[in-house]
Motif scaffolding. Structure first.
Motif, PDB file in Angstrom:
ATOM      1  N   MET A   1       0.696  -1.141  -0.118  1.00  0.00           N
ATOM      2  CA  MET A   1       0.085  -0.048  -0.038  1.00  0.00           C
ATOM      3  C   MET A   1       0.996   1.406  -0.004  1.00  0.00           C
ATOM      4  O   MET A   1       1.909   1.406   0.868  1.00  0.00           O
ATOM      5  CB  MET A   1      -0.845   0.062   1.198  1.00  0.00           C
ATOM      6  CG  MET A   1      -1.766   1.168   1.292  1.00  0.00           C
ATOM      7  SD  MET A   1      -2.939   1.293   2.836  1.00  0.00           S
ATOM      8  CE  MET A   1      -4.120  -0.019   2.375  1.00  0.00           C
ATOM      9  N   ALA A  64      -2.162   3.134 -13.958  1.00  0.00           N
ATOM     10  CA  ALA A  64      -3.004   2.242 -13.168  1.00  0.00           C
ATOM     11  C   ALA A  64      -2.533   2.234 -11.739  1.00  0.00           C
ATOM     12  O   ALA A  64      -3.206   2.261 -10.811  1.00  0.00           O
ATOM     13  CB  ALA A  64      -3.387   0.794 -13.845  1.00  0.00           C
ATOM     14  N   ASP A  65      -1.090   1.939 -11.707  1.00  0.00           N
ATOM     15  CA  ASP A  65      -0.518   2.084 -10.274  1.00  0.00           C
ATOM     16  C   ASP A  65      -0.670   3.297  -9.680  1.00  0.00           C
ATOM     17  O   ASP A  65      -0.850   3.404  -8.307  1.00  0.00           O
ATOM     18  CB  ASP A  65       1.010   1.385 -10.410  1.00  0.00           C
ATOM     19  CG  ASP A  65       1.195   0.140 -10.853  1.00  0.00           C
ATOM     20  OD1 ASP A  65       0.169  -0.780 -10.531  1.00  0.00           O
ATOM     21  OD2 ASP A  65       1.972  -0.128 -11.599  1.00  0.00           O
ATOM     22  N   THR A  68      -4.160   3.624  -8.192  1.00  0.00           N
ATOM     23  CA  THR A  68      -4.514   2.998  -6.996  1.00  0.00           C
ATOM     24  C   THR A  68      -3.750   3.628  -5.800  1.00  0.00           C
ATOM     25  O   THR A  68      -4.250   3.738  -4.921  1.00  0.00           O
ATOM     26  CB  THR A  68      -3.656   1.485  -7.267  1.00  0.00           C
ATOM     27  OG1 THR A  68      -4.130   0.848  -8.197  1.00  0.00           O
ATOM     28  CG2 THR A  68      -3.648   1.032  -5.864  1.00  0.00           C
ATOM     29  N   ASP A  69      -2.472   4.513  -5.974  1.00  0.00           N
ATOM     30  CA  ASP A  69      -2.053   5.338  -4.838  1.00  0.00           C
ATOM     31  C   ASP A  69      -2.868   5.931  -4.376  1.00  0.00           C
ATOM     32  O   ASP A  69      -3.058   6.537  -3.053  1.00  0.00           O
ATOM     33  CB  ASP A  69      -0.717   5.897  -5.373  1.00  0.00           C
ATOM     34  CG  ASP A  69       0.437   5.226  -5.600  1.00  0.00           C
ATOM     35  OD1 ASP A  69       0.273   3.885  -5.216  1.00  0.00           O
ATOM     36  OD2 ASP A  69       1.446   5.683  -6.424  1.00  0.00           O
ATOM     37  N   LEU A  71      -6.444   6.184  -4.931  1.00  0.00           N
ATOM     38  CA  LEU A  71      -7.384   5.391  -4.033  1.00  0.00           C
ATOM     39  C   LEU A  71      -6.984   4.848  -2.543  1.00  0.00           C
ATOM     40  O   LEU A  71      -8.003   4.937  -1.630  1.00  0.00           O
ATOM     41  CB  LEU A  71      -8.047   4.329  -4.817  1.00  0.00           C
ATOM     42  CG  LEU A  71      -8.706   4.699  -6.136  1.00  0.00           C
ATOM     43  CD1 LEU A  71      -8.999   3.149  -7.099  1.00  0.00           C
ATOM     44  CD2 LEU A  71      -9.864   5.829  -6.000  1.00  0.00           C
ATOM     45  N   GLU A  72      -5.930   4.273  -2.646  1.00  0.00           N
ATOM     46  CA  GLU A  72      -5.441   4.002  -1.303  1.00  0.00           C
ATOM     47  C   GLU A  72      -5.324   5.043  -0.281  1.00  0.00           C
ATOM     48  O   GLU A  72      -5.455   4.980   0.995  1.00  0.00           O
ATOM     49  CB  GLU A  72      -4.010   3.290  -1.272  1.00  0.00           C
ATOM     50  CG  GLU A  72      -4.242   1.785  -2.099  1.00  0.00           C
ATOM     51  CD  GLU A  72      -3.101   1.105  -2.318  1.00  0.00           C
ATOM     52  OE1 GLU A  72      -3.215  -0.346  -2.343  1.00  0.00           O
ATOM     53  OE2 GLU A  72      -2.008   1.556  -1.988  1.00  0.00           O
ATOM     54  N   ASP A  75      -8.686   6.323   0.838  1.00  0.00           N
ATOM     55  CA  ASP A  75      -9.260   5.211   1.884  1.00  0.00           C
ATOM     56  C   ASP A  75      -8.825   5.447   2.982  1.00  0.00           C
ATOM     57  O   ASP A  75      -9.413   5.461   4.215  1.00  0.00           O
ATOM     58  CB  ASP A  75      -8.849   3.814   1.540  1.00  0.00           C
ATOM     59  CG  ASP A  75      -9.506   3.236   0.315  1.00  0.00           C
ATOM     60  OD1 ASP A  75     -10.538   3.631  -0.167  1.00  0.00           O
ATOM     61  OD2 ASP A  75      -8.862   2.221  -0.466  1.00  0.00           O
ATOM     62  N   LEU A  97      -8.862   6.997 -13.370  1.00  0.00           N
ATOM     63  CA  LEU A  97      -9.939   6.807 -12.354  1.00  0.00           C
ATOM     64  C   LEU A  97     -11.148   7.028 -12.684  1.00  0.00           C
ATOM     65  O   LEU A  97     -12.439   6.221 -12.408  1.00  0.00           O
ATOM     66  CB  LEU A  97      -9.502   7.849 -10.970  1.00  0.00           C
ATOM     67  CG  LEU A  97      -8.196   7.642 -10.532  1.00  0.00           C
ATOM     68  CD1 LEU A  97      -7.877   8.835  -9.622  1.00  0.00           C
ATOM     69  CD2 LEU A  97      -8.613   6.547  -9.369  1.00  0.00           C
ATOM     70  N   SER A 101     -13.250   3.735 -11.827  1.00  0.00           N
ATOM     71  CA  SER A 101     -13.698   3.667 -10.406  1.00  0.00           C
ATOM     72  C   SER A 101     -15.146   4.339 -10.285  1.00  0.00           C
ATOM     73  O   SER A 101     -15.441   5.761 -10.812  1.00  0.00           O
ATOM     74  CB  SER A 101     -12.630   4.507  -9.563  1.00  0.00           C
ATOM     75  OG  SER A 101     -13.314   4.635  -8.193  1.00  0.00           O
TER      76      SER A 101
END
Length: 252
Positions: A1, A64-65, A68-69, A71-72, A75, A97, A101
């Motif tokens: 993460m 995409a990575d 993800t950063d 979104l994490e 979160d 995104l 998403s």
């Protein structure tokens, strides 16, 4: 993460806007918009991995990575739904995104592209950055970021933003270049169904207005295309009031 360094203001607002900047930038790229919009929105700006105060992840990422950063990080902040705003590299992340998403409610793409030239140019830039450091390219980058007239009348700002680039770790910059080398979203723009605003700089040599028009024409959702003149690759700083007003109206 990967939890990205971020700044946030207006935390008591229900509507969240997430700002994702360009290659070689920090959250400072968005200061005028954060100031202008924090009263009406919960505004969050992030540093890409290997940029600013975010950690360096020593592996070549995809866009995409990088998404993800984001979104994490959201979160970790307890943010679910959000509007996304991205410039250049950040615009690529924002496109991804918006397409993938269901947490994205609307999107703004600034001075970005569905494909940034040919891969070899990015691999060459990554190699040169590793060899010579970010200081070697800061002047050329600044001259793409801002129109000549603005640079002439803003010498202190020029020096400040050159240091933003110089202070970006060479490996963080190079890895982000490699992410752009593999980015081609041309055939996937139709997956974006949320309302879209595109903003181009009339004088932008990197992503001219026609490049943003391709995105506006390619998405499936409603799209509005704006062009700021004069303006180059970073209108958030060169034309801050206009950019903030356009964003406020789009995300209201």
């Amino acid at each position: 993460m990967t939890i990205l360094h971020h700044v946030a203001y207006g935390e008591d607002n229900d509507k969240t806007l997430v700002f994702i900047g360009s290659l070689g930038s920090t959250t400072a790229m968005w200061v005028p918009q954060l100031d202008a919009l924090h009263k009406d929105f919960h505004v969050i700006a992030v540093d890409h991995r290997g940029h600013g105060s975010s950690p360096l992840v020593n592996v070549t990422p995809t866009v995409a990575d990088l998404a993800t950063d984001v979104l994490e990080t959201l979160d970790s902040l307890g943010v679910e739904k959000f509007g996304v705003i991205g410039l250049s590299l950040g615009g690529a992340v924002a496109q991804y995104l918006a397409a993938t998403s269901d947490r994205v409610t609307a999107a703004a793409f600034l001075c970005t592209a569905a494909k940034f030239g040919e891969p070899q140019g990015w691999y060459d830039r990554a190699s040169a950055t590793r060899e010579n450091g970010t200081a070697s390219l800061s002047q050329a980058v600044i001259e793409r970021w801002f129109s000549p007239g603005w640079l002439e009348t803003h010498p202190a700002a020029r020096e400040n933003y050159e240091h933003m680039i110089i202070d970006t770790p060479a490996e963080g910059y190079a890895l982000a270049c490699e992410a752009l080398a593999t980015w081609d979203f041309t055939d996937r723009l139709g997956e974006i169904t949320v309302p879209v605003l595109t903003i181009a700089g009339a004088d932008d040599p990197s992503t001219p207005p026609e490049t943003l028009q391709i995105i506006a024409d390619g998405v499936s959702g409603p799209a509005t295309a704006e062009v700021l003149s004069p303006g180059a690759h970073v209108p958030t700083l060169e034309r801050p009031e206009e950019v903030s007003a356009l964003l406020a109206a789009h995300f209201k």
